[in-house]
Design an enzyme around this catalytic site. Sequence first.
Site, PDB file in Angstrom:
ATOM      1  CB  CYS A  95      -0.899  -0.032   1.233  1.00 41.79           C
ATOM      2  SG  CYS A  95      -1.785   1.494   1.573  1.00 41.79           S
TER       3      CYS A  95
ATOM      4  CB  CYS B 278       0.334   1.769   4.094  1.00 41.35           C
ATOM      5  SG  CYS B 278      -1.385   1.229   4.023  1.00 41.35           S
TER       6      CYS B 278
END
Length: 139
Positions: A66, A69
Amino acid sequence: MILKCPSCGQKNRVPAEKLGSGPVCGKCHDKLDSFGHPVTVDGSEFYTLIEQAPVPVFVDFWAPWCGPCRMVAPEVEKLAERHPDELLVVKLNTEDNPQIATREGIRGIPMFALFENGERVRDATGYMKAEQLESQFGL
């Protein structure tokens, strides 16, 4: 949970209920600091930690693939540094712990949640600066 000793590098298993009592390294006996920086947890210790932590627990639900993230990780680090005595900041990899992600209803990451006494009291999803996280979570 596993805490790495800042002095000798030894990995130490520390039960959640011992976090507030100043755990020390089993090898060099220096203090293990679990506050002031994010700590990685796994599914086997997650619920014990949020139920027994001596302070509120801020959780960053993330995955290595991600991009947002990875972008928010330094902001989560700042959050931990700004609230070392009043907040335990942990990271849980949802890819490695899908059972927790499912149980917690994680539908998008990064997702953040604040737990107090084992109960989720707030949550938010998406990239945020440290200041935005503080505002969103009342820190």
